[in-house]
Design a protein around this motif. Structure first.
Motif, short mmCIF file in Angstrom:
data_model
loop_
_atom_site.label_atom_id
_atom_site.label_comp_id
_atom_site.label_asym_id
_atom_site.label_seq_id
_atom_site.Cartn_x
_atom_site.Cartn_y
_atom_site.Cartn_z
N CYS A 172 57.10 25.54 14.23
CA CYS A 172 57.35 25.79 12.70
C CYS A 172 58.30 24.76 12.30
O CYS A 172 59.10 24.41 13.06
CB CYS A 172 58.11 27.22 12.43
N TYR A 240 52.35 25.95 12.65
CA TYR A 240 51.18 25.58 13.01
C TYR A 240 50.10 26.65 13.79
O TYR A 240 50.60 27.60 14.64
CB TYR A 240 51.39 24.73 14.09
N TRP A 247 48.22 22.61 10.32
CA TRP A 247 49.59 23.18 9.73
C TRP A 247 49.04 24.14 8.37
O TRP A 247 48.37 23.59 7.72
CB TRP A 247 50.68 22.17 9.42
#
Ligand SMILES: Nc1ncnc2c1ncn2[C@@H]1O[C@H](COP(=O)(O)OP(=O)(O)OP(=O)(O)O)[C@@H](O)[C@H]1O
Ligand SMILES: [Mg+2]
Length: 343
Positions: A172, A240, A247
């Motif tokens: 993240c 992700y 993403w």
């Protein structure tokens, strides 16, 4: 990104007390002291090449009430109610944010963030967070799932962690990192980097699909209508998705209407240089969210405003009549403002 993996004010306060750290302790020390198990995203921090990410014990959903009470006692500087729970909370302070929080695991192995109501809260913040999530979901926006727990003496909201998939830790990045800015803090001029349209461009740059930019536009408008002006750069993130190989904008989280007043501004710019809530500031940079032209953006905005309005009344309410009335009055006023075309 290291900053994203570091505890914020709550976790730092816990570590400071536990390790008797002096004021001005550098952030890297907090980064090292916070355990990896609950740490946000997929980064693990340690002195070896493969730092341990396993936890000694995993709090279960059944302990949510007791954990919430213990968090509240901690926040208020009271002694431990249950020593084992207190020790667990003291040893898992790695999550970000200002409010006390911890993680519990449900029977299916999913991780939930737990945020209890505090004695210092003038409003039932967990209930408002849950109600806002229901409203946002009902108008078609993507929110992290929430469940409200309320009893006679306490309430807490639990929020499904989007940075976990069972035991797996997902990568993240916060909007603060994507926008290369700091929050809280930062130098003069830092606010010039806090911007929805810039974040939309970052989403495009990192390969998120066009619908994520439209979703971000929707969240910006929703925050304006519900009065969530705590929409700062640590309250947006990307995650992700390995199955997709790209993403994606993470689900919305920590959306709570301002409990004191109806905000006239958001925390991030709606268009270049403009924090104010108005139709013009919403639309001025619509091209940066991927709308082909102004007409398309206006059409989308009009439909969105209708969805937000309809969703308020259709969504099953968890709010008491006073709050429901206050939020409706606020929404009506902002909807009117956002619908008026300048002459
Ligand atoms: N559903 C979630 N899944 C994964 N991470 C989350 C989720 N919700 C929040 N987080 C992470 O935890 C941090 C703190 O959570 P949150 O923003 O809800 O707490 P807070 O204490 O209310 O924050 P603030 O300081 O903005 O008031 C967030 O900045 C984000 O990094
Ligand atoms: Mg937050």
């Amino acid at each position: 990104m290291l900053r994203d993996a570091c505890p914020d004010s709550w976790g730092q306060a816990v570590l400071q007390r536990e390790h008797k750290l002096p004021a001005g302790t550098p952030p890297v020390r907090y980064l090292m002291l916070a355990g990896n198990d609950q740490r946000w995203g997929a980064l693990a921090v340690g002195t070896s090449k493969t730092p341990s990410v396993t936890s000694l014990s995993k709090p279960r959903l059944a302990q949510l009430d007791a954990l919430s009470r213990e968090l509240r006692a901690m926040a208020e500087g009271r002694p431990a109610i249950v020593g084992t729970l207190r020790r667990r909370l003291v040893h898992t302070p790695s999550l970000g944010g200002a409010r006390p929080k911890t993680t519990v695991r449900d029977d299916e192995g999913r991780s939930w963030l737990v945020k209890p109501r505090l004695g210092s809260d003038t409003a039932d913040v967990p209930r408002l967070e849950h109600a806002t999530r229901l409203w946002g979901t009902a108008c078609g926006l993507s929110f992290a799932q929430t469940v409200l727990h309320s009893g006679d003496e306490f309430s807490a909201v639990r929020v499904l962690r989007f940075d976990r998939d069972g035991e797996r830790r997902l990568m993240c990045v916060s909007a603060a990192t994507l926008l290369q800015t700091e929050y809280p803090g930062g130098g003069p001029g830092e606010m010039s980097r806090w911007s929805y349209p810039r974040l939309a461009e970052e989403l495009q740059r990192i390969g998120a699909p066009p619908e994520d930019r439209v979703e971000l536009f929707g969240r910006m408008v929703f925050n304006a209508v519900c009065g969530n002006d705590d929409d700062h750069v640590r309250n947006h993130a990307v995650v992700y998705r390995a199955q997709e190989g790209r993403w994606r904008l993470a689900p919305a989280y920590d959306a709570v209407p301002n409990t004191a007043e109806m905000p006239a501004q958001l925390a991030m710019q709606l268009s270049a240089g403009r924090f104010d809530i108005s139709r013009e500031s919403v639309l001025a940079d619509s091209a940066r969210f991927g709308f082909a032209n102004r007409d398309k953006a206006e059409h989308h905005l009009n439909e969105l405003l209708t969805r937000i309005e309809v969703a308020f009344d259709t969504e099953e309410t968890v709010l008491d009549p006073d709050w429901k009335g206050a939020l409706r009055a606020r929404a009506v006023a902002v909807l009117r403002k956002l619908r008026i075309r300048p002459a």
